[in-house]
Enzyme design. Structure first.
Site, PDB file in Angstrom:
ATOM      1  N   SER A   1     -12.136 -26.694   1.297  1.00  0.00           N
ATOM      2  CA  SER A   1     -11.530 -27.965   0.868  1.00  0.00           C
ATOM      3  C   SER A   1     -11.810 -29.164   1.763  1.00  0.00           C
ATOM      4  O   SER A   1     -10.905 -29.932   2.110  1.00  0.00           O
ATOM      5  CB  SER A   1     -10.009 -27.822   0.739  1.00  0.00           C
ATOM      6  OG  SER A   1      -9.727 -27.128  -0.416  1.00  0.00           O
ATOM      7  N   SER A   2     -13.075 -29.345   2.106  1.00  0.00           N
ATOM      8  CA  SER A   2     -13.393 -30.558   2.876  1.00  0.00           C
ATOM      9  C   SER A   2     -13.093 -31.804   2.041  1.00  0.00           C
ATOM     10  O   SER A   2     -12.720 -32.840   2.596  1.00  0.00           O
ATOM     11  CB  SER A   2     -14.846 -30.539   3.341  1.00  0.00           C
ATOM     12  OG  SER A   2     -15.705 -30.342   2.253  1.00  0.00           O
TER      13      SER A   2
ATOM     14  N   GLU B   1      -9.131 -37.066  -7.178  1.00  0.00           N
ATOM     15  CA  GLU B   1     -10.197 -36.092  -7.438  1.00  0.00           C
ATOM     16  C   GLU B   1     -10.376 -35.866  -8.952  1.00  0.00           C
ATOM     17  O   GLU B   1     -11.491 -35.802  -9.454  1.00  0.00           O
ATOM     18  CB  GLU B   1      -9.886 -34.772  -6.723  1.00  0.00           C
ATOM     19  CG  GLU B   1     -10.987 -33.762  -6.896  1.00  0.00           C
ATOM     20  CD  GLU B   1     -11.325 -32.980  -5.648  1.00  0.00           C
ATOM     21  OE1 GLU B   1     -10.802 -33.277  -4.558  1.00  0.00           O
ATOM     22  OE2 GLU B   1     -12.141 -32.051  -5.775  1.00  0.00           O
TER      23      GLU B   1
ATOM     24  N   ASP C   1      -5.003 -27.378  -3.226  1.00  0.00           N
ATOM     25  CA  ASP C   1      -5.706 -27.791  -2.005  1.00  0.00           C
ATOM     26  C   ASP C   1      -4.999 -28.977  -1.354  1.00  0.00           C
ATOM     27  O   ASP C   1      -4.730 -28.986  -0.154  1.00  0.00           O
ATOM     28  CB  ASP C   1      -7.157 -28.176  -2.318  1.00  0.00           C
ATOM     29  CG  ASP C   1      -7.908 -27.048  -2.997  1.00  0.00           C
ATOM     30  OD1 ASP C   1      -7.434 -25.900  -2.937  1.00  0.00           O
ATOM     31  OD2 ASP C   1      -8.967 -27.317  -3.596  1.00  0.00           O
TER      32      ASP C   1
END
Ligand code: GLA
Length: 392
Positions: free
Chosen positions: A126-127, A160, A172
């Site tokens: 989960s960068s 996102e 996340d």
């Protein structure tokens, strides 16, 4: 931190008040592909993540720079002109967050920011959610907005979904925003009720193993799985009063699964239901100190992701199967979206070395790839770094 400050000044010049922030990566212990099915997840935030060094501007310009993508240089955008642009690449994630803050009526000014991340790229840790939450907390502090963390988690997920166009669930961003040192978060993704469980493994450690297989097909297959689960839910809803697959017990599912006409959709729903139950049970076992039972549930999770959900693939299967046959391995499974990325295992400390060596050998022989290993340290969620000493 010193290098990051120096680099910030090289790129953007000195003067003014410079603030710094840290936002972790995440690893999910169990509860995979349950978040968008209204089930439970059980992730932790890592001690690796994304640093952001930032200075407020008086105008409406934002200048983004990443030490991980130096070749892209400084990316400049106006607050009034925040649209997705392919050539802005990584910067679309923080841009999306600023855009969602604005849409929600928060007043923000321009700023200069330098990011540096030490999460391996494309590894499924989960960068992207990490940079989203780093941006949320810095916007919140710079503009004194006093937004609470769960709100920032939701806005980061929307960035996102709506700005970048990836249809992820909330796990996340929640793990990264709300994570706590040495604990995992049990989150009900339907209600957003959550609780922390201390992760005490006595003589064992959590080990992430990176397949080093890039998650190539992940996005399209991810959306396909979501659609399959939605179809299955819609057919069940003709007969049952449920909001999500996460509302079902195994027994209720088995009594009604014949209503799902497509056998593939049926398998997908079976995973969503069984994984949710496993996750609740796993959190209970961890609380009771039964690490063996927890490990067994991790193994069952992998089998369900492999056979019913079909998101593992040769590399993840090879690495997990190699782990299963090693001495001292209490449990092992894929973690994250699947199709590459990482596995997570519980390994007795005295076998850590042999685990690394032997699984790497077997895995390399099967796939031609060399894995990488990281012993997990569970850190706190996204935050401002108030003192240099905290960071060092
Ligand atoms: C990705 C998504 C999450 C979750 C996992 C699978 O990490 O971003 O929302 O769906 O896959 O559990």
């Amino acid at each position: 931190m010193k290098t990051l400050y120096e680099q910030f000044q090289n790129v953007f010049g000195d003067g003014g008040e410079i603030k710094s922030f840290f936002s972790p990566g995440r690893v999910n212990l169990i509860g995979e592909h349950t978040d968008y099915n209204g089930g439970h997840v059980f992730p932790c935030s890592l001690s690796i993540g994304t640093y952001a060094i930032v200075r407020k501007r008086e105008d409406s310009l934002i200048r983004f720079y990443s030490m991980n993508f130096e070749e892209k240089g400084v990316i400049e955008v106006e607050l009034e002109n925040l649209t997705y642009e392919v050539e802005h690449d990584w910067a679309n994630y923080p841009k999306g967050v600023v855009s969602i803050f604005k849409q929600n009526g928060y007043r923000v000014t321009g700023f200069d920011v330098l990011y540096y991340g030490n999460i391996p790229n494309g590894a499924g840790l989960s960068s992207s959610a990490s940079i989203e939450l780093a941006t949320s907390v810095l916007l919140n502090e710079l503009n004194r907005l006093a937004v609470d963390m769960v709100e920032m988690v939701k806005m980061s997920q929307r960035a996102e979904n709506e700005f970048v166009g990836v249809n992820c669930g909330i796990m996340d961003q929640f793990a990264i925003g709300m994570g706590k040192e040495n604990a995992a978060v049990l989150l009900d993704c339907n209600t957003l009720d959550y609780s922390y469980s201390p992760v005490q493994l006595e003589n064992a450690s959590l080990v992430i193993a990176n397949t080093n297989k890039r998650r190539g097909l992940a996005d399209s297959k991810y959306n396909e799985r979501r659609a399959e689960c939605e179809r299955a839910l819609a057919q069940l809803q003709d007969h049952l009063d449920i909001q999500a697959l996460g509302d079902l017990t195994i027994e209720a599912f088995e009594a009604n699964e014949h209503h799902i006409t497509n056998p593939v959709d049926r398998k997908r729903a079976r995973h969503a239901v069984s994984e949710n139950i496993r996750t609740i049970e796993a959190a209970k076992q961890l609380k009771a100190g039964d690490i063996e039972a927890f490990g067994q549930l991790m193994n069952e999770s992998h089998i369900s992701l492999r056979d019913d959900y079909e998101v593992t693939g040769d590399e993840l299967d090879a690495l997990v199967e190699a782990a299963w046959s090693e001495e001292g391995v209490i449990g092992s499974r894929m973690t994250g979206a699947g199709f590459g990325g990482c596995t997570i295992s519980i390994v007795e400390n005295q076998f850590l070395e042999s685990f690394r060596k032997n699984t790497a050998e077997v895995y390399k022989e099967k796939t031609g790839l060399s894995p990488e290993f990281y012993v997990v340290e569970i850190g706190n969620g996204a935050r401002e770094i108030k003192q240099l000493s905290e960071a060092l």
